[in-house]
Write a protein that holds these residues in place. Structure first.
Motif, PDB file in Angstrom:
ATOM      1  N   ALA A  43       0.834  -1.211   0.000  1.00 18.42           N
ATOM      2  CA  ALA A  43       0.000   0.000   0.000  1.00 18.42           C
ATOM      3  C   ALA A  43       0.866   1.257   0.000  1.00 18.42           C
ATOM      4  N   ILE A  44       1.955   1.231   0.739  1.00 22.81           N
ATOM      5  CA  ILE A  44       2.869   2.382   0.773  1.00 22.81           C
ATOM      6  C   ILE A  44       3.483   2.606  -0.608  1.00 22.81           C
ATOM      7  N   ILE A  45       3.841   1.529  -1.290  1.00 23.61           N
ATOM      8  CA  ILE A  45       4.386   1.643  -2.651  1.00 23.61           C
ATOM      9  C   ILE A  45       3.340   2.243  -3.586  1.00 23.61           C
ATOM     10  N   MET A  46       2.087   1.801  -3.472  1.00 28.10           N
ATOM     11  CA  MET A  46       1.010   2.337  -4.321  1.00 28.10           C
ATOM     12  C   MET A  46       0.771   3.820  -4.046  1.00 28.10           C
ATOM     13  N   GLN A  47       0.852   4.216  -2.786  1.00 28.83           N
ATOM     14  CA  GLN A  47       0.679   5.636  -2.440  1.00 28.83           C
ATOM     15  C   GLN A  47       1.763   6.491  -3.075  1.00 28.83           C
ATOM     16  N   ASP A  48       2.897   5.878  -3.355  1.00 26.29           N
ATOM     17  CA  ASP A  48       4.021   6.573  -3.988  1.00 26.29           C
ATOM     18  C   ASP A  48       3.876   6.587  -5.509  1.00 26.29           C
ATOM     19  N   GLY A  49       2.742   6.062  -6.020  1.00 21.71           N
ATOM     20  CA  GLY A  49       2.494   6.076  -7.451  1.00 21.71           C
ATOM     21  C   GLY A  49       3.143   4.938  -8.214  1.00 21.71           C
ATOM     22  N   ARG A  50       3.645   3.947  -7.502  1.00 20.30           N
ATOM     23  CA  ARG A  50       4.273   2.800  -8.150  1.00 20.30           C
ATOM     24  C   ARG A  50       3.379   1.577  -7.979  1.00 20.30           C
ATOM     25  N   LYS A  51       3.673   0.518  -8.730  1.00 22.10           N
ATOM     26  CA  LYS A  51       2.851  -0.686  -8.681  1.00 22.10           C
ATOM     27  C   LYS A  51       3.667  -1.858  -8.138  1.00 22.10           C
ATOM     28  N   PRO A  52       3.320  -2.324  -6.947  1.00 24.88           N
ATOM     29  CA  PRO A  52       4.035  -3.479  -6.407  1.00 24.88           C
ATOM     30  C   PRO A  52       3.535  -4.779  -7.018  1.00 24.88           C
ATOM     31  N   VAL A  53       4.431  -5.694  -7.240  1.00 25.66           N
ATOM     32  CA  VAL A  53       4.068  -7.040  -7.683  1.00 25.66           C
ATOM     33  C   VAL A  53       4.454  -7.957  -6.539  1.00 25.66           C
ATOM     34  N   TYR A  54       3.463  -8.647  -5.985  1.00 19.74           N
ATOM     35  CA  TYR A  54       3.713  -9.468  -4.801  1.00 19.74           C
ATOM     36  C   TYR A  54       2.732 -10.633  -4.754  1.00 19.74           C
ATOM     37  N   HIS A  55       2.992 -11.575  -3.864  1.00 23.41           N
ATOM     38  CA  HIS A  55       2.079 -12.690  -3.636  1.00 23.41           C
ATOM     39  C   HIS A  55       2.125 -13.059  -2.157  1.00 23.41           C
ATOM     40  N   GLN A  56       1.112 -13.769  -1.731  1.00 22.39           N
ATOM     41  CA  GLN A  56       1.108 -14.247  -0.357  1.00 22.39           C
ATOM     42  C   GLN A  56       1.837 -15.585  -0.317  1.00 22.39           C
ATOM     43  N   ALA A  57       2.788 -15.692   0.599  1.00 20.94           N
ATOM     44  CA  ALA A  57       3.635 -16.879   0.684  1.00 20.94           C
ATOM     45  C   ALA A  57       2.871 -18.092   1.194  1.00 20.94           C
ATOM     46  N   SER A  58       3.263 -19.241   0.702  1.00 24.26           N
ATOM     47  CA  SER A  58       2.776 -20.496   1.283  1.00 24.26           C
ATOM     48  C   SER A  58       3.392 -20.631   2.666  1.00 24.26           C
ATOM     49  N   GLU A  59       2.923 -21.592   3.427  1.00 28.45           N
ATOM     50  CA  GLU A  59       3.478 -21.838   4.763  1.00 28.45           C
ATOM     51  C   GLU A  59       4.984 -22.110   4.689  1.00 28.45           C
ATOM     52  N   GLU A  60       5.385 -22.954   3.753  1.00 25.44           N
ATOM     53  CA  GLU A  60       6.799 -23.320   3.610  1.00 25.44           C
ATOM     54  C   GLU A  60       7.649 -22.119   3.193  1.00 25.44           C
ATOM     55  N   GLU A  61       7.162 -21.366   2.197  1.00 30.04           N
ATOM     56  CA  GLU A  61       7.917 -20.193   1.751  1.00 30.04           C
ATOM     57  C   GLU A  61       7.992 -19.147   2.862  1.00 30.04           C
ATOM     58  N   TYR A  62       6.902 -18.950   3.574  1.00 27.34           N
ATOM     59  CA  TYR A  62       6.878 -17.975   4.673  1.00 27.34           C
ATOM     60  C   TYR A  62       7.903 -18.339   5.738  1.00 27.34           C
ATOM     61  N   ARG A  63       7.964 -19.605   6.104  1.00 31.89           N
ATOM     62  CA  ARG A  63       8.929 -20.059   7.112  1.00 31.89           C
ATOM     63  C   ARG A  63      10.358 -19.737   6.657  1.00 31.89           C
ATOM     64  N   THR A  64      10.662 -20.070   5.415  1.00 30.06           N
ATOM     65  CA  THR A  64      12.001 -19.815   4.868  1.00 30.06           C
ATOM     66  C   THR A  64      12.304 -18.323   4.834  1.00 30.06           C
ATOM     67  N   LYS A  65      11.378 -17.541   4.306  1.00 31.27           N
ATOM     68  CA  LYS A  65      11.602 -16.094   4.167  1.00 31.27           C
ATOM     69  C   LYS A  65      11.663 -15.403   5.521  1.00 31.27           C
ATOM     70  N   LEU A  66      10.897 -15.895   6.497  1.00 28.21           N
ATOM     71  CA  LEU A  66      10.919 -15.295   7.826  1.00 28.21           C
ATOM     72  C   LEU A  66      12.257 -15.540   8.512  1.00 28.21           C
ATOM     73  N   LEU A  67      12.791 -16.738   8.356  1.00 30.39           N
ATOM     74  CA  LEU A  67      14.107 -17.019   8.925  1.00 30.39           C
ATOM     75  C   LEU A  67      15.197 -16.217   8.207  1.00 30.39           C
ATOM     76  N   ASP A  68      15.047 -16.058   6.885  1.00 31.52           N
ATOM     77  CA  ASP A  68      15.966 -15.187   6.140  1.00 31.52           C
ATOM     78  C   ASP A  68      15.884 -13.751   6.662  1.00 31.52           C
ATOM     79  N   LYS A  69      14.668 -13.309   6.961  1.00 26.62           N
ATOM     80  CA  LYS A  69      14.443 -11.956   7.462  1.00 26.62           C
ATOM     81  C   LYS A  69      15.126 -11.759   8.814  1.00 26.62           C
TER      82      LYS A  69
END
Length: 107
Positions: free
Chosen positions: A17-43
């Motif tokens: 939403a913050i990116i959209m307010q800046d006039g840009r278009k974000p491309v994103y998806h909601q992570a699966s459980e497995e991807e979320y676990r991996t990305k959260l640990l990376d984070k």
């Protein structure tokens, strides 16, 4: 594209939403459980690295937010974690004395 937003990086919920307010278009998806676990640990590693590079309350707050998400993801009990922390503090001590173990000599 702002280097703050790296492809495939887990971001906070309001970032699209913050990116959209800046006039840009974000491309994103909601992570699966497995991807979320991996990305959260990376984070966690990312935020810890940022804190090491530039210690601040803001960077520490980011680490705490990630830890809260990890606690939720794994279904951990925060009270049990606090109890374990206190038990370790009582039995093994904390880190306030700044002790560095250099070696252990056998008799």
């Amino acid at each position: 594209m702002n280097s703050e937003f790296i492809k495939g990086k887990l971001v906070r919920d309001k970032i699209p939403a913050i990116i959209m307010q800046d006039g840009r278009k974000p491309v994103y998806h909601q992570a699966s459980e497995e991807e979320y676990r991996t990305k959260l640990l990376d984070k966690l590693v990312e935020e810890a690295t940022e804190f090491i590079s530039a210690p601040s309350e803001e960077e520490l707050a980011d680490i705490v937010e990630v830890l809260d998400a990890i606690i939720d993801l794994f279904g951990f009990d925060i009270e049990e974690i606090e109890n374990m922390k206190m038990s370790k503090l009582k039995n093994r001590g904390g880190f306030r004395e700044r002790l560095i173990l250099c070696s252990v000599m056998d008799d």
